[in-house]
Design a protein around this motif. Structure first.
Motif, short mmCIF file in Angstrom:
data_model
loop_
_atom_site.label_atom_id
_atom_site.label_comp_id
_atom_site.label_asym_id
_atom_site.label_seq_id
_atom_site.Cartn_x
_atom_site.Cartn_y
_atom_site.Cartn_z
N ALA A 22 0.84 -1.20 0.00
CA ALA A 22 0.00 0.00 0.00
C ALA A 22 0.88 1.25 0.00
CB ALA A 22 -0.93 0.00 1.21
N ALA A 23 1.97 1.24 0.76
CA ALA A 23 2.89 2.37 0.78
C ALA A 23 3.56 2.55 -0.58
CB ALA A 23 3.94 2.18 1.87
N ARG A 29 3.05 5.89 -3.19
CA ARG A 29 4.18 6.63 -3.78
C ARG A 29 4.12 6.63 -5.31
NH1 ARG A 29 10.67 5.62 -2.95
NH2 ARG A 29 11.31 7.27 -4.37
N LEU A 30 3.65 5.52 -5.89
CA LEU A 30 3.61 5.39 -7.35
C LEU A 30 2.31 5.91 -7.95
CD1 LEU A 30 5.20 1.84 -7.61
CD2 LEU A 30 6.29 4.02 -8.17
N GLY A 31 1.33 6.25 -7.12
CA GLY A 31 0.06 6.78 -7.62
C GLY A 31 -0.85 5.74 -8.23
N VAL A 32 -0.80 4.51 -7.71
CA VAL A 32 -1.66 3.43 -8.19
C VAL A 32 -2.27 2.73 -6.98
CG1 VAL A 32 -0.32 3.09 -10.32
CG2 VAL A 32 0.26 1.76 -8.28
N SER A 33 -3.07 1.70 -7.21
CA SER A 33 -3.69 1.00 -6.10
C SER A 33 -2.77 -0.11 -5.56
CB SER A 33 -5.02 0.37 -6.54
OG SER A 33 -4.77 -0.74 -7.39
N GLU A 34 -3.02 -0.48 -4.32
CA GLU A 34 -2.28 -1.58 -3.71
C GLU A 34 -2.47 -2.87 -4.52
OE1 GLU A 34 -1.83 -3.64 0.69
OE2 GLU A 34 -3.74 -2.69 0.16
#
Length: 157
Positions: free
Chosen positions: A27-28, A32-37
């Motif tokens: 999730a972290a 940071r990458l701007g996508v979903s877990e």
């Protein structure tokens, strides 16, 4: 080489080091990458299935986290796979690989402390019926396996 899109490349570039140490690392990473877990988990699974990545996880300094030891065992070739499977079932084993050597199976075992480590090694030795060669680390070396990937050069015909 498998077709890697921008997200795959960002995952690889960003997390060769610095995997978040938290309750939900994926999730972290996703934040940071701007996508979903779910996207991060799915991509990492696909990258492993495609053999682009062999492993996703932290690397610990076992000397600081408990005790560890490189061990080897010499077994008849016909028994190697069965012995390897037994080693893999042992608690604390985090590497296990075949080698072309008289000692043809090598593995790293970890434990909370030296007493637990020795108890695990003794139990495994008894289960296998083969003596283990114990190779304690004399001096540690850090080899950084993270490196910049020249994506543009890899795509050139």
């Amino acid at each position: 080489m498998a077709e890697l899109d921008a997200l795959d490349r960002r995952l690889i570039d960003t997390y060769q080091r610095g995997l978040p140490l938290c309750e939900r690392p994926f999730a972290a990473m996703a934040e940071r990458l701007g996508v979903s877990e779910a996207q991060v988990i799915e991509r990492l699974q696909l990258l492993q299935q495609g053999q682009v990545l062999s492993r996703v996880g932290p690397v610990f300094d076992h000397a600081r986290a408990g005790a560890s030891l490189l061990a080897a065992v010499s077994v008849p070739e016909a028994e190697r796979d069965a012995v390897a499977a037994a080693i893999n079932r042992s608690p604390g084993v985090n590497h296990n690989y075949a080698r072309e050597h008289r000692y043809n199976l090598w593995f790293v075992m970890t434990a909370a402390d030296e007493n637990q480590l020795e108890a695990r090694l003794e139990a495994l030795e008894e289960e296998l019926g083969w003596p283990l060669l114990r190779l304690p680390m004399v001096e540690g070396y850090h080899i950084d396996l993270g490196f910049p990937i020249p994506w543009d050069e890899l795509e050139a015909p």
